[in-house]
Design a protein around this motif. Sequence first.
Motif, PDB file in Angstrom:
ATOM      1  N   GLY F 131      78.733  47.930  54.725  1.00  0.00           N
ATOM      2  CA  GLY F 131      79.086  47.682  55.373  1.00  0.00           C
ATOM      3  C   GLY F 131      79.495  49.134  56.517  1.00  0.00           C
ATOM      4  O   GLY F 131      79.282  50.192  55.968  1.00  0.00           O
ATOM      5  N   THR F 132      79.325  48.120  57.567  1.00  0.00           N
ATOM      6  CA  THR F 132      79.372  49.884  58.596  1.00  0.00           C
ATOM      7  C   THR F 132      81.096  50.170  59.391  1.00  0.00           C
ATOM      8  O   THR F 132      80.630  51.359  59.164  1.00  0.00           O
ATOM      9  CB  THR F 132      79.449  48.639  60.392  1.00  0.00           C
ATOM     10  N   MET F 135      81.061  52.921  56.246  1.00  0.00           N
ATOM     11  CA  MET F 135      80.646  54.550  57.162  1.00  0.00           C
ATOM     12  C   MET F 135      81.274  55.855  57.130  1.00  0.00           C
ATOM     13  O   MET F 135      81.210  56.763  56.706  1.00  0.00           O
ATOM     14  CB  MET F 135      80.129  54.853  57.996  1.00  0.00           C
ATOM     15  N   TYR F 156      72.432  52.877  56.014  1.00  0.00           N
ATOM     16  CA  TYR F 156      73.706  52.636  56.117  1.00  0.00           C
ATOM     17  C   TYR F 156      74.281  50.404  56.352  1.00  0.00           C
ATOM     18  O   TYR F 156      73.276  50.201  57.151  1.00  0.00           O
ATOM     19  CB  TYR F 156      75.029  53.025  57.149  1.00  0.00           C
ATOM     20  N   ASP F 157      75.264  49.906  56.213  1.00  0.00           N
ATOM     21  CA  ASP F 157      75.217  48.314  56.627  1.00  0.00           C
ATOM     22  C   ASP F 157      73.712  47.484  55.935  1.00  0.00           C
ATOM     23  O   ASP F 157      73.301  47.107  56.257  1.00  0.00           O
ATOM     24  CB  ASP F 157      75.118  48.589  57.559  1.00  0.00           C
ATOM     25  N   VAL F 158      73.642  47.704  54.377  1.00  0.00           N
ATOM     26  CA  VAL F 158      72.842  46.561  53.927  1.00  0.00           C
ATOM     27  C   VAL F 158      73.350  46.259  52.613  1.00  0.00           C
ATOM     28  O   VAL F 158      72.892  46.270  51.323  1.00  0.00           O
ATOM     29  CB  VAL F 158      71.713  48.135  52.896  1.00  0.00           C
ATOM     30  N   GLY F 162      72.488  40.101  52.870  1.00  0.00           N
ATOM     31  CA  GLY F 162      71.479  39.767  53.250  1.00  0.00           C
ATOM     32  C   GLY F 162      70.822  41.532  52.513  1.00  0.00           C
ATOM     33  O   GLY F 162      70.207  41.930  53.119  1.00  0.00           O
ATOM     34  N   HIS F 164      68.062  40.848  51.877  1.00  0.00           N
ATOM     35  CA  HIS F 164      66.536  41.496  52.558  1.00  0.00           C
ATOM     36  C   HIS F 164      66.401  42.480  53.153  1.00  0.00           C
ATOM     37  O   HIS F 164      65.868  44.057  52.984  1.00  0.00           O
ATOM     38  CB  HIS F 164      65.702  40.401  53.241  1.00  0.00           C
ATOM     39  N   ARG F 165      68.075  42.740  53.642  1.00  0.00           N
ATOM     40  CA  ARG F 165      67.658  44.742  53.891  1.00  0.00           C
ATOM     41  C   ARG F 165      67.574  45.583  52.969  1.00  0.00           C
ATOM     42  O   ARG F 165      66.503  46.745  53.428  1.00  0.00           O
ATOM     43  CB  ARG F 165      69.451  44.249  54.543  1.00  0.00           C
TER      44      ARG F 165
ATOM     45  N   TYR G  34      63.544  39.835  61.111  1.00  0.00           N
ATOM     46  CA  TYR G  34      63.933  39.988  59.352  1.00  0.00           C
ATOM     47  C   TYR G  34      65.429  40.987  59.960  1.00  0.00           C
ATOM     48  O   TYR G  34      66.295  40.588  58.652  1.00  0.00           O
ATOM     49  CB  TYR G  34      63.006  40.524  59.216  1.00  0.00           C
ATOM     50  N   PHE G  35      65.434  42.051  60.257  1.00  0.00           N
ATOM     51  CA  PHE G  35      66.884  42.472  60.525  1.00  0.00           C
ATOM     52  C   PHE G  35      66.735  43.312  61.752  1.00  0.00           C
ATOM     53  O   PHE G  35      65.620  44.317  61.404  1.00  0.00           O
ATOM     54  CB  PHE G  35      67.271  43.239  59.331  1.00  0.00           C
ATOM     55  N   ASP G  37      67.027  47.332  63.252  1.00  0.00           N
ATOM     56  CA  ASP G  37      68.302  48.445  63.283  1.00  0.00           C
ATOM     57  C   ASP G  37      68.671  48.859  63.604  1.00  0.00           C
ATOM     58  O   ASP G  37      68.454  49.375  64.522  1.00  0.00           O
ATOM     59  CB  ASP G  37      67.307  48.991  61.996  1.00  0.00           C
ATOM     60  N   PHE G  40      74.489  52.612  62.670  1.00  0.00           N
ATOM     61  CA  PHE G  40      75.505  52.156  62.293  1.00  0.00           C
ATOM     62  C   PHE G  40      75.375  50.601  62.247  1.00  0.00           C
ATOM     63  O   PHE G  40      76.260  49.740  60.515  1.00  0.00           O
ATOM     64  CB  PHE G  40      77.069  52.193  62.888  1.00  0.00           C
ATOM     65  N   ALA G  41      74.861  49.688  61.628  1.00  0.00           N
ATOM     66  CA  ALA G  41      74.475  48.130  61.501  1.00  0.00           C
ATOM     67  C   ALA G  41      72.851  47.915  61.787  1.00  0.00           C
ATOM     68  O   ALA G  41      72.059  48.784  62.041  1.00  0.00           O
ATOM     69  CB  ALA G  41      75.051  47.538  62.427  1.00  0.00           C
ATOM     70  N   LYS G  42      72.759  46.793  60.763  1.00  0.00           N
ATOM     71  CA  LYS G  42      70.926  46.207  60.847  1.00  0.00           C
ATOM     72  C   LYS G  42      71.631  44.631  60.456  1.00  0.00           C
ATOM     73  O   LYS G  42      72.307  43.231  59.822  1.00  0.00           O
ATOM     74  CB  LYS G  42      71.381  46.643  58.860  1.00  0.00           C
ATOM     75  N   VAL G  43      71.339  43.955  61.941  1.00  0.00           N
ATOM     76  CA  VAL G  43      72.120  43.191  62.147  1.00  0.00           C
ATOM     77  C   VAL G  43      70.751  41.990  62.001  1.00  0.00           C
ATOM     78  O   VAL G  43      69.665  42.697  61.746  1.00  0.00           O
ATOM     79  CB  VAL G  43      71.820  43.187  64.100  1.00  0.00           C
ATOM     80  N   ASP G  44      71.300  41.201  60.996  1.00  0.00           N
ATOM     81  CA  ASP G  44      70.619  40.225  60.324  1.00  0.00           C
ATOM     82  C   ASP G  44      70.305  39.300  61.136  1.00  0.00           C
ATOM     83  O   ASP G  44      70.897  38.412  60.488  1.00  0.00           O
ATOM     84  CB  ASP G  44      71.495  39.719  58.673  1.00  0.00           C
ATOM     85  N   HIS G  46      67.911  37.643  60.865  1.00  0.00           N
ATOM     86  CA  HIS G  46      67.000  36.716  59.743  1.00  0.00           C
ATOM     87  C   HIS G  46      68.059  35.216  58.938  1.00  0.00           C
ATOM     88  O   HIS G  46      67.514  34.149  59.051  1.00  0.00           O
ATOM     89  CB  HIS G  46      66.732  37.151  58.124  1.00  0.00           C
ATOM     90  N   ARG G  47      69.252  35.555  59.221  1.00  0.00           N
ATOM     91  CA  ARG G  47      70.706  35.105  58.524  1.00  0.00           C
ATOM     92  C   ARG G  47      70.481  33.472  59.234  1.00  0.00           C
ATOM     93  O   ARG G  47      70.632  32.607  59.101  1.00  0.00           O
ATOM     94  CB  ARG G  47      71.673  35.576  58.716  1.00  0.00           C
TER      95      ARG G  47
ATOM     96  N   ALA H 195      73.601  33.758  49.740  1.00  0.00           N
ATOM     97  CA  ALA H 195      73.275  34.676  50.234  1.00  0.00           C
ATOM     98  C   ALA H 195      71.887  34.008  50.913  1.00  0.00           C
ATOM     99  O   ALA H 195      71.178  34.237  52.037  1.00  0.00           O
ATOM    100  CB  ALA H 195      73.773  36.257  50.559  1.00  0.00           C
TER     101      ALA H 195
END
Lengths: 253, 253, 253, 253, 253, 253, 253, 253
Positions: F131-132, F135, F156-158, F162, F164-165, G34-35, G37, G40-44, G46-47, H195
């Motif tokens: 998660g963020t 870090m 980071y943040d995978v 989720g 699939h990330r 999908y997500f 990037d 600092f974050a991978k915004v999901d 897809h959720r 998830a």
Amino acid sequence: MNSHINKLIEGFLESYKKGDISTDDFLEHIKDLYFEDIGFAKVDHHRMLRRDFPEVIYGNNKTAEQIVEISQKILKYSKILMITRTDKDIYLMLKKKLKGVTLKFSAGIVYTPLDINENELKEDITVICAGTSDMKIADEAAITAYLMGNRVNKIYDVGVAGIHRLMSFKDQLKKSNVIVAVAGMEGALPGVVSAMVECPVIAVPTSIGYGASLGGIAPLLTMLNSCSPGVSVVNIDNGFGAGYTAGIINRNK
Amino acid sequence: MNSHINKLIEGFLESYKKGDISTDDFLEHIKDLYFEDIGFAKVDHHRMLRRDFPEVIYGNNKTAEQIVEISQKILKYSKILMITRTDKDIYLMLKKKLKGVTLKFSAGIVYTPLDINENELKEDITVICAGTSDMKIADEAAITAYLMGNRVNKIYDVGVAGIHRLMSFKDQLKKSNVIVAVAGMEGALPGVVSAMVECPVIAVPTSIGYGASLGGIAPLLTMLNSCSPGVSVVNIDNGFGAGYTAGIINRNK
Amino acid sequence: MNSHINKLIEGFLESYKKGDISTDDFLEHIKDLYFEDIGFAKVDHHRMLRRDFPEVIYGNNKTAEQIVEISQKILKYSKILMITRTDKDIYLMLKKKLKGVTLKFSAGIVYTPLDINENELKEDITVICAGTSDMKIADEAAITAYLMGNRVNKIYDVGVAGIHRLMSFKDQLKKSNVIVAVAGMEGALPGVVSAMVECPVIAVPTSIGYGASLGGIAPLLTMLNSCSPGVSVVNIDNGFGAGYTAGIINRNK
Amino acid sequence: MNSHINKLIEGFLESYKKGDISTDDFLEHIKDLYFEDIGFAKVDHHRMLRRDFPEVIYGNNKTAEQIVEISQKILKYSKILMITRTDKDIYLMLKKKLKGVTLKFSAGIVYTPLDINENELKEDITVICAGTSDMKIADEAAITAYLMGNRVNKIYDVGVAGIHRLMSFKDQLKKSNVIVAVAGMEGALPGVVSAMVECPVIAVPTSIGYGASLGGIAPLLTMLNSCSPGVSVVNIDNGFGAGYTAGIINRNK
Amino acid sequence: MNSHINKLIEGFLESYKKGDISTDDFLEHIKDLYFEDIGFAKVDHHRMLRRDFPEVIYGNNKTAEQIVEISQKILKYSKILMITRTDKDIYLMLKKKLKGVTLKFSAGIVYTPLDINENELKEDITVICAGTSDMKIADEAAITAYLMGNRVNKIYDVGVAGIHRLMSFKDQLKKSNVIVAVAGMEGALPGVVSAMVECPVIAVPTSIGYGASLGGIAPLLTMLNSCSPGVSVVNIDNGFGAGYTAGIINRNK
Amino acid sequence: MNSHINKLIEGFLESYKKGDISTDDFLEHIKDLYFEDIGFAKVDHHRMLRRDFPEVIYGNNKTAEQIVEISQKILKYSKILMITRTDKDIYLMLKKKLKGVTLKFSAGIVYTPLDINENELKEDITVICAGTSDMKIADEAAITAYLMGNRVNKIYDVGVAGIHRLMSFKDQLKKSNVIVAVAGMEGALPGVVSAMVECPVIAVPTSIGYGASLGGIAPLLTMLNSCSPGVSVVNIDNGFGAGYTAGIINRNK
Amino acid sequence: MNSHINKLIEGFLESYKKGDISTDDFLEHIKDLYFEDIGFAKVDHHRMLRRDFPEVIYGNNKTAEQIVEISQKILKYSKILMITRTDKDIYLMLKKKLKGVTLKFSAGIVYTPLDINENELKEDITVICAGTSDMKIADEAAITAYLMGNRVNKIYDVGVAGIHRLMSFKDQLKKSNVIVAVAGMEGALPGVVSAMVECPVIAVPTSIGYGASLGGIAPLLTMLNSCSPGVSVVNIDNGFGAGYTAGIINRNK
Amino acid sequence: MNSHINKLIEGFLESYKKGDISTDDFLEHIKDLYFEDIGFAKVDHHRMLRRDFPEVIYGNNKTAEQIVEISQKILKYSKILMITRTDKDIYLMLKKKLKGVTLKFSAGIVYTPLDINENELKEDITVICAGTSDMKIADEAAITAYLMGNRVNKIYDVGVAGIHRLMSFKDQLKKSNVIVAVAGMEGALPGVVSAMVECPVIAVPTSIGYGASLGGIAPLLTMLNSCSPGVSVVNIDNGFGAGYTAGIINRNK
């Protein structure tokens, strides 16, 4: 002040006056009352004077021989004998040496029944438990309170998963002087009972349960955190301690 | 049955008979007695009837506004008001809205003093503590017992590291009906006291200590494992609960 | 410096001078003193030189064969052999291979008695325990201290639930150089004893108890939190460690 | 027997004989020696007689006023004053009321330095710590031992992550009578030190560390489980208790 | 990429080209490689491709029948079979159904020995343990590393209570590529070893000990708090995991 | 063997041969290499020789003055300086005294950047976090590995919420030599990553979370119990230890 | 399938057909789903498709800048935005950048209100809590369920210390489809509620309490041990998780 | 409202109208429905009315006689009988007294199969477990859900150590109404499953594992800390509670 031990002392005095026992004999008896040293144990006869109830033998981790010897010493100055956490084998061995002892199998207790009339027993101690599996501990509490001279009301298997069962005993609960409430698993019973009554509730967590009950830690914590004041707690599975506390609360009522 | 609330109900009845209040007004009062819903709280006036002591406000995590509003509701049907875990700021705000409230600074308690004569107070509750640092919790217990109508004997700073200090109070301890024993760190005091007396001992572990005291878990465990029967235990720092339990034990003595 | 091992080395030197043993033999003996490698174990003969007491065999989780083989190695350079947490079966097997070994059944210890006169033993170590069930651990401490050359005073079954029993041994306690205090359940004994004396108290929590004693964690915490300075603590049920510490404290007194 | 307090009593006797003080005054002084009751505290002057070291004031959770008042009482019968877990503010307030007090800032201790010659101090107590961050606790131990009349060797920052640092102090360690070993995080130092020496090691776990050090529980457990006998343990961060124990071990050497 | 499974696939392809197996047969084999569903288990043949080592069967809580069936499936695509936490009875049953399996009794492991020459094994994995009682877990690690193609150096019984034993193996330790260090009780060995070497140390806490070792929690915490970087930790008694990690670290060296 | 320190020693030798430094000066330098005693610390210069990386300063609980002084000592024999758990204030003070230091604010680390070309860095260490909020710890690991001469891939943040990330980075993960996987809360990431790859995974639990995450104990336990072998674990929030372990694993690849 | 995101995709398709966006633009949008990037974050995103509710931002340990940036990304594909464990400062900063956001101060939540009619909300989720202090967590649950399209009944301050208050809401409870029951301290409420109804109860322990409540561990254990089946539990103080679970249970009813 | 018990009541009414049973008989039946008192148990027939499923007998700690007697009482008003945590011996004794009971050996459950057609069962409850060893608990959940009228999909041995196995069941998981996910050791399965799906996931930690799994505490904490909302948790090994919760969630779908 305990009458049995008083009578014993008066008896010694009389015998002494009559010359039946020597000064030394008399002093020996009085010294014993302080405590009697039998090597592996120092039997605390003084407890009878100090607390009006003899030392209770905790059977766990003691050999049969040790239990028999301590029992014989206790009965010198007390008419009450109580051995907890014991079993049938110890009982059978004791029965050969000591007359008048009885086994409450389900509670693992050997004791000498009181020799007083039913109607001399004090009223208004209630022992309540949440589930059938908590009966062993509830019975330990009930016998202890009985040996302190009380007639005990028992209400078993009335846990909060069917709260109407508990509610139907409301009147009996409300007229109690003191309640021992026994529960394992979530341990919610003592708090709910306390909220219904005016009198003190002695809560006994049991080790009944599995997983996150952590051998009784879960109900112990529940009871310590009870929102209803008037609940105080004893050790996990300590039916004896709860019954004893109920007994001394009810003494002068 | 609590006399204050009885008098209130009789008063309503009289006013009703006189026609001073309508049927609706009367019913509203009676309904309130069940509980009063003020949104964020359901004030339990019925507790006064059920347990002869009003709801006590636990000040922690409540805003000043919430405390004031609940206090006003409680004082509708009770002459006793007690707020624990509170502080000077809350007190100053309350003082503006409610007359007669007092702050016991060291115990963090705001309350309304009893309006009865000193000599009407019941005797023979003792509050004892091990160290000077345990005084806050001991005082919480003492004020609670006082508000239930008791004169409380206080014996402070008599921990087992200097056991002769404790022994010198033996007589005072032995004549108590019930003892509240407060201790942090090793928490040995309640067990030692219990072994000296006949009456029940309510043990209060405190969070005083450091390291392996684990915020009070160490004395809590000590007290739960006490070898002396007659000790029962409340939550860490729960002086209120101990004082309350002592109060109901002493009620009918 | 240990005299027995010194004599052995002097003996090797003499034999070497006389030509009874070769240079290689001599070096082999000296190398052994560092440690002896027998595959599953590296026997630490050097400990005799370094700490004046041989390696003690912790019997748990070792096979009988392993114990016998390590014992034989230890006896090459030490007149003292001590095996803790062992039992009768291991004893009977050892007796066949090694002469002079003795079993203290109640303590689960096999050892070789000292071959010195009673009056050569040092005085003034006391081992005290709270309950009859703590005797096994108390005996483990007492034998260890004995094997280090001490005559040990034993005071058993004097827990704080009858504190007058403890008080009657005040003089004996006060003249001790060091005290090992053993207790389960609430574990209050070492703190109370320490407050009565000037000397160090080695506290041993035991696993005796149930429920919230958490297998000895409760008395362990009690002892660590003792208000009386001078108490230091060893592992739960570690009578050996306590006896050993007492022994080295008493060495140069 | 403590000489300072003896001289005081002799002085009272002399004054009494001369008629300078009345019988009542004399008895008052003697009664005080039992303990002095100042309400929130019962100052244990008797400790000076019983244990040859006065009550030490644990500064945490006490107000400045309480500390000053107790300090003044202690100095009536003791030349030694020691306050732990205190700070500069308390020190500055004390300095105004009591002369001769000193602050050891890094250890959080206020005390009265000894008025004896350097060369009258006993030798051979060593205080050792694993990391620079453990110094505060190590200093607490060192000052305590000093106030009991010892010159203390300090060996700081010699943790097992660079074991050659420790090894280079082997000789100094081996000639110690008793060692206080202080360590946080993994807490391995006391066990390793003990294995190198003959004398007792008092282990002090500290709360230095993070995460799985659990506020000092990790090194506490390490030390309790030490494979090297001769290690005994005090509470987390309890430098005072360790220094005190070292002091009484070294007393009669 | 694993050569055995590659050869199997090439074989299927060849058979298919020759017409010895049908398209369906071929696809069935390939599908199996994903995973094979036998109801109570989904055998993960794909792991051989993904991680170059087959699924290892954790014997605990599985019936003999389940173990045999899973074993047969694994051997379809792997020449390596490894079953941990098993015993002689399971071994005897397996031996009847599967040829070439061997039992390492002391480690509770059944496996198929490698069919490569001794000198094809990789060098420079060391497995070290603190006490004789830790051997079972050390052996579990050693066999695992062996099955991954390594010759393992074993250094057993070199705990920190006799640190000279450890020091004498310094050279062997320093030339290792990776070290598995196994210890119970205080668990100090891995940190001390790590401080002596450059390579990674995989620490394995064991459940050997009693009381405050808490079934291995104490050495686990010690190892997690190691001051020497380069130590990483696996579960209590998880010799397999440690040996596996050592194996993959040593793979490409 | 570390080249920087070797060059220093060669330099001393040359200066000595030329007569630029005396024998005493030369010996002083060599003695320093063992360790340098600055009172509150024993700076372990030998670590550079022993482990090819200097002592790293753990900033917590140290004063700015202590950090500056130790830093100056370390830079005498090392070109690398690393201070963890520090902050901007310490950085600004250091910058005045030491040139070339840099602050990685988000990771709380002050360090001296490497003076080698980007393409001299080793490949194939990956640092991955769930998660963020993780870090900070991930960066601590990444900088440590960098200072050991590695170019670090960061993902980071995978977290598994989720998955699939995570899957979209499969190729990058599979070609890593070693992976540091950082996660708080449930801590499932390292196990899932390990099951996808062949290489070792160093798992770092973080204190990110609340309630039942127990300050990082929950992800710590998850990681220790990982079903996928190849996962080993360091202390909660110990990014430094994980980065260091990754660094030494990658050294000889 | 979520209608909002569907409409977005249909919109992209239409724009594409019209030639308003290029093939690359279209693919970029689909890839984002999908997500996304942002370092600092991978915004999901897809959720939204997978679970029909967007990623919720856990505000703790995130900077204001991070929250704003993630919020903007989420609002690209979702009309719902929810940030938990945040505060007024973050809200004020967000309000400047994003229109339509609202702060529920007491619950620490920033969110975008639904733009549907009141009567489109689903019925029959009840959120109940034991004490006034539990309101914050109860509100977190209630807002979450609301954002999933539900009208939530709230019943606050009905703990078991005054069980008649709870009983008076029996009918409302019995007609619920799912109940979220929030309680701290002893945590008995969910079990008692569950025993009264047919529907599932999601129990939320809170950290409200002191001493033996252990920061919410006590009510957590109580709820896990509930004797009444139908109770399942979320993390301490996890109102969001409970509200979410209630929302998906109520989805298809 | 349960149809079986309704029919019974209608039957009683009819008999009463016909004069087949007296008023007293009728009232006795109705009173029984409240609860039936058989001394050691209060059988809660009312639960059938209140919750539409009878009391389930928890077999642990109950004697065979108690189980038989309670079973007979339950079958008076319920066609469903379910006894958990029982074994073959109890089953054989029950079979003699009660017809129609069946034993599911692997799950330790005795029950009466439903007498409805296969196709009357509700669809779309899935029970999934991580390892073969978790099957016992998974089966307990599956049978419970079946007895509530559901056809249950079972997916066993799909732990995250081979996540492709889990992925291959994605479609079956996505169409479930509710999923029970069972896992021991690291307990990561429920979070990963949640998830992937929209529906609620009931997580069941099991006691499968060793060392740091702490008897199931580790997976319990993992599940409580799941980052994926929609996961709620029951007690360790509580397959029954999970199956029951799944059953009531699926009731009205």
